[in-house]
Design a protein around this motif. Structure first.
Motif, mmCIF file in Angstrom:
data_model
loop_
_atom_site.group_PDB
_atom_site.id
_atom_site.type_symbol
_atom_site.label_atom_id
_atom_site.label_comp_id
_atom_site.label_asym_id
_atom_site.label_seq_id
_atom_site.Cartn_x
_atom_site.Cartn_y
_atom_site.Cartn_z
ATOM 1 N N THR A 194 0.829 -1.210 0.000
ATOM 2 C CA THR A 194 0.000 0.000 0.000
ATOM 3 C C THR A 194 0.862 1.258 0.000
ATOM 4 O O THR A 194 0.484 2.275 -0.591
ATOM 5 C CB THR A 194 -0.965 0.023 1.203
ATOM 6 O OG1 THR A 194 -0.229 -0.046 2.424
ATOM 7 C CG2 THR A 194 -1.945 -1.141 1.126
ATOM 8 N N ALA A 195 2.038 1.203 0.647
ATOM 9 C CA ALA A 195 2.943 2.352 0.599
ATOM 10 C C ALA A 195 3.486 2.552 -0.810
ATOM 11 O O ALA A 195 3.524 3.677 -1.329
ATOM 12 C CB ALA A 195 4.088 2.165 1.596
ATOM 13 N N PHE A 232 -2.135 11.903 -5.371
ATOM 14 C CA PHE A 232 -1.333 12.843 -4.593
ATOM 15 C C PHE A 232 0.122 12.816 -5.035
ATOM 16 O O PHE A 232 0.823 13.838 -5.010
ATOM 17 C CB PHE A 232 -1.441 12.529 -3.090
ATOM 18 C CG PHE A 232 -0.492 11.465 -2.600
ATOM 19 C CD1 PHE A 232 0.769 11.792 -2.139
ATOM 20 C CD2 PHE A 232 -0.865 10.126 -2.614
ATOM 21 C CE1 PHE A 232 1.640 10.805 -1.696
ATOM 22 C CE2 PHE A 232 -0.002 9.143 -2.162
ATOM 23 C CZ PHE A 232 1.256 9.487 -1.702
ATOM 24 N N PHE A 233 0.619 11.662 -5.476
ATOM 25 C CA PHE A 233 2.007 11.484 -5.889
ATOM 26 C C PHE A 233 2.236 12.067 -7.286
ATOM 27 O O PHE A 233 3.125 12.903 -7.497
ATOM 28 C CB PHE A 233 2.327 9.987 -5.871
ATOM 29 C CG PHE A 233 3.786 9.653 -6.026
ATOM 30 C CD1 PHE A 233 4.546 9.310 -4.923
ATOM 31 C CD2 PHE A 233 4.385 9.633 -7.273
ATOM 32 C CE1 PHE A 233 5.886 8.977 -5.057
ATOM 33 C CE2 PHE A 233 5.717 9.308 -7.418
ATOM 34 C CZ PHE A 233 6.484 8.975 -6.309
ATOM 35 N N SER A 279 -2.669 22.578 6.885
ATOM 36 C CA SER A 279 -3.793 21.911 7.545
ATOM 37 C C SER A 279 -3.874 20.428 7.199
ATOM 38 O O SER A 279 -4.625 19.684 7.843
ATOM 39 C CB SER A 279 -5.113 22.592 7.153
ATOM 40 O OG SER A 279 -5.110 23.954 7.530
ATOM 41 N N PHE A 280 -3.110 19.985 6.196
ATOM 42 C CA PHE A 280 -3.220 18.599 5.749
ATOM 43 C C PHE A 280 -2.743 17.561 6.766
ATOM 44 O O PHE A 280 -3.214 16.417 6.722
ATOM 45 C CB PHE A 280 -2.498 18.416 4.410
ATOM 46 C CG PHE A 280 -3.412 18.529 3.233
ATOM 47 C CD1 PHE A 280 -4.000 17.412 2.669
ATOM 48 C CD2 PHE A 280 -3.720 19.766 2.703
ATOM 49 C CE1 PHE A 280 -4.864 17.523 1.595
ATOM 50 C CE2 PHE A 280 -4.583 19.897 1.633
ATOM 51 C CZ PHE A 280 -5.163 18.767 1.074
ATOM 52 N N PRO A 281 -1.816 17.885 7.679
ATOM 53 C CA PRO A 281 -1.504 16.890 8.709
ATOM 54 C C PRO A 281 -2.720 16.439 9.511
ATOM 55 O O PRO A 281 -2.751 15.312 10.001
ATOM 56 C CB PRO A 281 -0.490 17.627 9.591
ATOM 57 C CG PRO A 281 0.208 18.559 8.657
ATOM 58 C CD PRO A 281 -0.871 19.018 7.707
ATOM 59 N N ALA A 282 -3.733 17.298 9.623
ATOM 60 C CA ALA A 282 -4.963 16.889 10.316
ATOM 61 C C ALA A 282 -5.652 15.765 9.558
ATOM 62 O O ALA A 282 -6.198 14.834 10.166
ATOM 63 C CB ALA A 282 -5.905 18.092 10.456
ATOM 64 N N PHE A 283 -5.624 15.841 8.240
ATOM 65 C CA PHE A 283 -6.196 14.777 7.406
ATOM 66 C C PHE A 283 -5.413 13.484 7.590
ATOM 67 O O PHE A 283 -5.997 12.412 7.806
ATOM 68 C CB PHE A 283 -6.179 15.204 5.941
ATOM 69 C CG PHE A 283 -6.678 14.156 4.985
ATOM 70 C CD1 PHE A 283 -8.039 14.022 4.736
ATOM 71 C CD2 PHE A 283 -5.804 13.308 4.329
ATOM 72 C CE1 PHE A 283 -8.505 13.047 3.852
ATOM 73 C CE2 PHE A 283 -6.255 12.334 3.453
ATOM 74 C CZ PHE A 283 -7.617 12.213 3.208
ATOM 75 N N GLY A 284 -4.082 13.576 7.525
ATOM 76 C CA GLY A 284 -3.264 12.379 7.670
ATOM 77 C C GLY A 284 -3.399 11.740 9.035
ATOM 78 O O GLY A 284 -3.505 10.509 9.147
ATOM 79 N N ALA A 293 2.816 7.018 3.612
ATOM 80 C CA ALA A 293 3.441 7.518 2.374
ATOM 81 C C ALA A 293 2.912 8.899 2.015
ATOM 82 O O ALA A 293 3.674 9.769 1.566
ATOM 83 C CB ALA A 293 3.189 6.533 1.230
ATOM 84 N N GLU A 294 1.616 9.117 2.208
ATOM 85 C CA GLU A 294 1.032 10.431 1.921
ATOM 86 C C GLU A 294 1.666 11.521 2.775
ATOM 87 O O GLU A 294 1.828 12.657 2.333
ATOM 88 C CB GLU A 294 -0.478 10.398 2.162
ATOM 89 C CG GLU A 294 -1.257 9.624 1.119
ATOM 90 C CD GLU A 294 -2.728 9.479 1.477
ATOM 91 O OE1 GLU A 294 -3.541 9.216 0.568
ATOM 92 O OE2 GLU A 294 -3.073 9.610 2.670
ATOM 93 N N GLY A 295 2.026 11.166 4.000
ATOM 94 C CA GLY A 295 2.623 12.150 4.888
ATOM 95 C C GLY A 295 4.091 12.411 4.602
ATOM 96 O O GLY A 295 4.570 13.539 4.775
ATOM 97 N N LEU A 296 4.823 11.382 4.156
ATOM 98 C CA LEU A 296 6.266 11.505 3.988
ATOM 99 C C LEU A 296 6.704 11.826 2.560
ATOM 100 O O LEU A 296 7.681 12.568 2.358
ATOM 101 C CB LEU A 296 6.948 10.202 4.432
ATOM 102 C CG LEU A 296 6.792 9.799 5.900
ATOM 103 C CD1 LEU A 296 7.478 8.461 6.150
ATOM 104 C CD2 LEU A 296 7.360 10.865 6.820
ATOM 105 N N MET A 297 6.014 11.276 1.572
ATOM 106 C CA MET A 297 6.503 11.349 0.206
ATOM 107 C C MET A 297 6.524 12.753 -0.405
ATOM 108 O O MET A 297 7.453 13.073 -1.156
ATOM 109 C CB MET A 297 5.697 10.408 -0.696
ATOM 110 C CG MET A 297 5.980 8.940 -0.451
ATOM 111 S SD MET A 297 7.736 8.494 -0.527
ATOM 112 C CE MET A 297 8.129 8.887 -2.232
ATOM 113 N N PRO A 298 5.533 13.618 -0.160
ATOM 114 C CA PRO A 298 5.596 14.941 -0.800
ATOM 115 C C PRO A 298 6.897 15.692 -0.535
ATOM 116 O O PRO A 298 7.530 16.205 -1.470
ATOM 117 C CB PRO A 298 4.381 15.674 -0.211
ATOM 118 C CG PRO A 298 3.404 14.577 0.060
ATOM 119 C CD PRO A 298 4.252 13.430 0.540
#
Length: 409
Positions: free
Chosen positions: A21-22, A30-31, A267-272, A149-154
């Motif tokens: 999944t990662a 998002f990627f 604000s996106f860390p709240a989503f993650g 991955a969404e939190g780290l990859m960007p």
């Protein structure tokens, strides 16, 4: 069984699911969206043309997923995983070396099929088939790879592009996916022959008594003739449909609210965080009450979040609405892995999941186009958001009525 003991006991197999999944991020919106500016400039594409190309690649990938997904029922998981990771690596390499729009389109198709499609499909199917009493927890742990991955990859990708350019970054991803991930995935699957044999005999279920209560195994043709399947689809599809539409058109939403893009991004860390939290909470909840009971209520957070976004102005709305969306999105990740196995058994789970997941992917291709069309027609972003909230509410009601009718039939 708590998460710590459960993860320790099944760490390799759960790690395999989380790895897939990662890695699926190479085909996630998002990627790929982080490279949108470079790709449009390199190939001289307008926003609409690039969006159409991406939508076509997504649609083609979704239709192919409905066929290739059945291989999860017949091929050895190691063989299938190796082939999918190799194809993903080829797609990354093809994108890195693209010299024209046709090559770009083929690369995007391969990434959408293998990343967003098959990697997530293999991970969820494997977890749902192998576990019974702890199916919800297993799917939740496996799906943690994606929000991490969404939190780290960007940040990693932005740094990589600054150092080696967008083509170099995609070559790096090709090497990671095909050269590093394949042997690592096969290492995590070592001993799977024994686990698979146990699973097919019912022994792999964490609770053998619960395994005896599993439903008979439906095939895809029977599912297609089962009305509740169609009644549940709108509720299952709602989070990716809504999130894709809003993330794709987040700039006009932010402009109407008076937010800077920096504030929205902050604000996106709240989503993650909410995504991860709801994954962890949804697993035991699915194991305790069942996935079908959650389908009718799990959209309530996203409905409230959209209602706030459509009717209230303020900087605080951004993290709150994103947090509420993350709660429903995380729960959806667990439900998608457990629901179809709970309703239709596991013998033909690959074929059934790939059908449902293919339809879901098609909706993610359609939602930016539909939302963009409404915005181009002069609708306010808040009006579009309100319509999305209405869709989620209606989908919940339809699912609740269908399940109640099924229960009393």
């Amino acid at each position: 069984m708590n998460y710590r003991h459960f993860i320790h006991q099944h760490r390799r197999f759960l790690g395999f699911g989380a790895l897939l999944t990662a890695l699926s991020s190479v085909g996630q919106t998002f990627f790929i969206a982080l490279f949108g500016g470079e790709l449009r400039a390199e190939f001289e594409l307008s926003n609409s043309t690039y969006g159409l190309l991406y939508a076509l690649a997504t649609v083609a990938g979704a239709f192919c997923l409905m066929w290739f997904g059945r291989l999860a029922d017949t091929l050895d998981i190691r063989t299938l995983t190796t082939a999918v990771l190799a194809a993903a690596g080829l797609g990354c390499g093809l994108l890195a070396g693209s010299q024209g729009v046709v090559m770009l389109a083929v690369a995007l198709f391969m990434l959408r099929l293998t990343g967003q499609g098959l990697m997530v499909h293999i991970a969820q199917t494997a977890m749902a088939r192998h576990f019974t009493a702890a199916r919800g927890k297993a799917v939740s742990v496996a799906m943690l790879g994606l929000p991490i991955a969404e939190g780290l990859m960007p940040l990693i990708l932005v740094t990589s592009m600054a150092a080696m350019g967008w083509r170099g970054t995609w070559l790096l991803m090709a090497a990671i996916t095909a050269v590093i991930a394949i042997p690592f995935a096969r290492l995590l699957l070592r001993g799977h022959d024994r686990r698979q044999t146990d699973s097919q005999s019912g022994g792999a279920a964490v609770n053998p008594e619960r395994a005896k209560q599993s439903p008979r195994s439906w095939n895809r043709r029977e599912v297609l003739r089962h009305p509740p399947f169609y009644a549940l689809l709108p509720a299952v599809m709602a989070p990716p449909f809504i999130v894709t539409a809003l993330f794709f058109h987040q700039v006009p939403v932010a402009e109407e609210q008076g937010w800077s893009l920096l504030w929205l991004a902050s604000s996106f860390p709240a989503f993650g965080a909410a995504h991860i939290l709801s994954l962890l909470l949804a697993g035991p909840l699915v194991d305790r009450v069942g996935a079908r009971r959650l389908v009718a209520v799990y959209l309530l957070p996203i409905i409230v979040g959209l209602g706030l976004l459509a009717t209230v102005n303020g900087y605080w709305v951004a993290p709150v609405y994103l947090m509420l969306m993350g709660l429903s999105v995380g729960t959806a990740g667990t439900l998608m892995g457990a629901l179809w196995a709970e309703l239709y058994g596991t013998r033909h789970l690959g074929a059934i999941r790939s059908l449902a997941h293919g339809i879901l992917v098609l909706t993610t291709a359609a939602s930016p186009v539909l939302a963009g069309g409404m915005l181009d027609a002069g609708m306010l972003p808040s009006s579009v958001v309100l319509l999305l909230a209405g869709y989620a509410l209606l989908a919940s009601l339809i699912a609740a009525m269908a399940l109640r009718r099924e229960q009393h039939s």
